[in-house]
Design an enzyme around this catalytic site. Structure first.
Site, PDB file in Angstrom:
ATOM      1  CG  ASP A 198     -10.969  49.914  45.831  1.00 46.57           C
ATOM      2  OD1 ASP A 198     -10.179  50.814  46.170  1.00 46.57           O
ATOM      3  OD2 ASP A 198     -11.069  48.845  46.446  1.00 46.57           O
ATOM      4  CG  ASP A 248     -13.361  46.950  48.472  1.00 42.81           C
ATOM      5  OD1 ASP A 248     -14.034  46.301  47.636  1.00 42.81           O
ATOM      6  OD2 ASP A 248     -12.118  46.916  48.509  1.00 42.81           O
ATOM      7  CG  ASP A 302     -10.814  50.735  49.823  1.00 42.44           C
ATOM      8  OD1 ASP A 302     -11.049  49.563  49.502  1.00 42.44           O
ATOM      9  OD2 ASP A 302      -9.917  51.427  49.281  1.00 42.44           O
TER      10      ASP A 302
HETATM   11  P1  8DG Z   1      -6.148  51.717  45.396  1.00 38.61           P
HETATM   12  O1  8DG Z   1      -7.517  51.207  45.695  1.00 38.61           O
HETATM   13  O2  8DG Z   1      -6.098  53.174  45.182  1.00 38.61           O
HETATM   14  O3  8DG Z   1      -5.505  50.957  44.284  1.00 38.61           O
HETATM   15  O4  8DG Z   1      -5.206  51.459  46.667  1.00 38.61           O
HETATM   16  P2  8DG Z   1      -5.627  51.057  48.140  1.00 38.61           P
HETATM   17  O5  8DG Z   1      -6.912  51.710  48.529  1.00 38.61           O
HETATM   18  O6  8DG Z   1      -4.462  51.286  49.020  1.00 38.61           O
HETATM   19  O7  8DG Z   1      -5.782  49.479  48.030  1.00 38.61           O
HETATM   20  P3  8DG Z   1      -7.037  48.515  48.283  1.00 38.61           P
HETATM   21  O8  8DG Z   1      -6.745  47.241  47.551  1.00 38.61           O
HETATM   22  O9  8DG Z   1      -8.323  49.157  47.989  1.00 38.61           O
HETATM   23  O10 8DG Z   1      -6.942  48.141  49.824  1.00 38.61           O
HETATM   24  C1  8DG Z   1      -7.095  49.099  50.850  1.00 38.61           C
HETATM   25  C2  8DG Z   1      -6.542  48.543  52.128  1.00 38.61           C
HETATM   26  O11 8DG Z   1      -7.366  47.541  52.673  1.00 38.61           O
HETATM   27  C3  8DG Z   1      -5.169  47.869  51.903  1.00 38.61           C
HETATM   28  O12 8DG Z   1      -4.222  48.486  52.715  1.00 38.61           O
HETATM   29  C4  8DG Z   1      -5.336  46.465  52.359  1.00 38.61           C
HETATM   30  C5  8DG Z   1      -6.572  46.514  53.225  1.00 38.61           C
HETATM   31  N1  8DG Z   1      -7.350  45.294  53.263  1.00 38.61           N
HETATM   32  C6  8DG Z   1      -7.649  44.656  54.426  1.00 38.61           C
HETATM   33  N2  8DG Z   1      -8.403  43.551  54.157  1.00 38.61           N
HETATM   34  C7  8DG Z   1      -8.570  43.499  52.812  1.00 38.61           C
HETATM   35  C8  8DG Z   1      -9.252  42.603  51.960  1.00 38.61           C
HETATM   36  O13 8DG Z   1      -9.869  41.631  52.390  1.00 38.61           O
HETATM   37  N3  8DG Z   1      -9.218  42.891  50.620  1.00 38.61           N
HETATM   38  C9  8DG Z   1      -8.579  43.977  50.145  1.00 38.61           C
HETATM   39  N4  8DG Z   1      -8.586  44.221  48.825  1.00 38.61           N
HETATM   40  N5  8DG Z   1      -7.918  44.854  50.944  1.00 38.61           N
HETATM   41  C10 8DG Z   1      -7.910  44.623  52.253  1.00 38.61           C
HETATM   42  O14 8DG Z   1      -7.281  45.063  55.497  1.00 38.61           O
HETATM   43 MN    MN Z   2      -8.722  51.229  47.511  1.00 40.87          MN
HETATM   44 MN    MN Z   3     -10.260  48.075  48.188  1.00 39.52          MN
END
Ligand code: 8DG
Ligand code: MN
Ligand code: MN
Length: 368
Positions: free
Chosen positions: A205, A292, A207
């Protein structure tokens, strides 16, 4: 032989926030196996063993050389017996029979498929598995299931969403988000967080953290705009409440787990033009992308940025370090000093590391 003289295993911290972990992983064959084991424990809701393997993976990601003998891991933290068994077998056999068993396990395979759908977590997977469902085809065919709005979108855009997001796509979406946000809030700050901020070239995703300096008038922002799917979670933050002590704390920001429609220039493929079935309208010229969006008050921006940049393991260890080494409580909103009974303000990530007595770790060194 790869021998790194300056490397002292016993000096490696058990906390990933005291290590610098880049994307340069010399021990992928070990960490991949650990992550499979961890995921299987996550599906079984065994948090202790899940974290044991995630911590071990994180230590090996940090090692500046590939492990080739058991001697190489001597003195390192987080190397329990279960972990050592897996390492030993990979050194001797080239692969882990335990990780292989997991990959062939019926329950694991089903949970892996189910959780690949946006909006489906371990709880829903458990429910479907208990109903006797094993594949996504079976789930789709079962018309008695009541899917959430999120899950319906997850199935509708499934193919696009399982294909990962590239850096180029992230940059394109970033421009759109920044432009859109700035038409509503001209002074707003929009920052990419998550894996892309840590230097990853692909992600599941994108963020974004959005903050508006000055008086708060950002509540409306998410309620307008360009989203294919958007489930807005209202802010539940209460001023002066103590930071959460949970290890995987969800925060209370207003946020939106969205799916964005990214238009992509159509490739001018001549075979289309000569095709009898050629029809402009039938060629899909967009891709669904998971985004996100997190809105944060300006005073909490540094804490939110640190939390949302991740990695997940890095965040867990920051909070664990704060609790056990500093008698402080850290979450995505604030840092509370329990001895002094005060909230520590921070305008940048650097200041948060300083409050915690930690050396600063750059985003690209947080790939724990
Ligand atoms: P990716 O998307 O490339 O797979 O990896 P990422 O960007 O490291 O993972 P992510 O699932 O998108 O999460 C990004 C960061 O956000 C992760 O370190 C955890 C943090 N995070 C929070 N709160 C929340 C929440 O409510 N949901 C999610 N999914 N992540 C959160 O601090
Ligand atoms: Mn992510
Ligand atoms: Mn995310």
């Amino acid at each position: 032989e790869p021998e790194v003289p300056s490397f002292i295993a016993s000096k490696v911290s058990q906390y990933s926030c005291q290590r610098k972990t880049t994307l340069n992983n010399y021990n992928k064959k070990f960490t991949d196996a650990f992550e499979i084991m961890a995921e299987n424990y996550e599906f079984k809701e065994n948090e202790i063993l899940c974290l044991e393997f995630l911590r071990a993976a994180s230590v090996l990601k940090f090692l500046p050389f590939p492990v080739t003998r058991m001697k190489d891991i001597q003195g390192l933290p987080c190397m329990g017996d279960r972990v050592r068994d897996v390492i030993e077998e990979i050194i001797e056999e080239g692969e882990s029979s335990r990780a292989k068993e997991v990959l062939n396990d019926e329950r694991y395979k089903s949970f892996k498929q189910f959780t690949s759908v946006f909006g489906v977590g371990v709880k829903t997977s458990e429910k479907w598995y208990r109903m006797g469902l094993r594949t996504l085809e079976e789930v789709k065919a079962d018309k008695t299931l009541k899917l959430s709005k999120m899950q319906k979108a997850g199935f509708l855009y499934y193919e696009d969403l399982v294909s990962c997001v590239s850096k180029a796509e992230a940059d394109a979406v970033s421009l759109i988000v920044k432009n859109t946000v700035c038409t509503f809030l001209p002074d707003a700050l929009v920052t990419i967080t998550g894996g892309f901020r840590r230097g990853k070239k692909i992600g599941h995703d994108i963020d974004f953290l959005i903050t508006n300096p000055g008086p708060r008038e950002d509540d409306e922002l998410l309620h307008k705009g360009l989203l294919l799917y958007c489930d807005i979670i209202e802010s539940t933050f209460v001023k002066e409440q103590l930071p959460s002590r949970k290890i995987d704390a969800m925060d209370n920001f207003q946020k939106c787990f969205a799916i964005l429609k990214l238009y992509q220039p159509r490739v001018n493929n001549s075979s289309y033009n000569t095709s009898k079935n050629f029809d402009m309208a039938e060629v899909k010229d967009w891709k669904a992308i998971r985004v996100d969006l997190v809105i944060t008050p300006f005073e909490q921006y540094a804490y939110a940025l640190l939390g949302w940049t991740g990695s997940r393991q890095f965040g867990r260890d920051l909070r664990r370090y704060a609790t056990h080494e500093k008698k402080m409580i850290l979450d995505n909103h604030a840092l509370y000093d329990r001895r002094e009974r005060i909230f520590l303000k921070a305008g940048s990530e650097e200041e948060i590391f300083t409050h915690l007595g930690l050396d600063y770790v750059e985003p690209w060194e947080r790939n724990a």
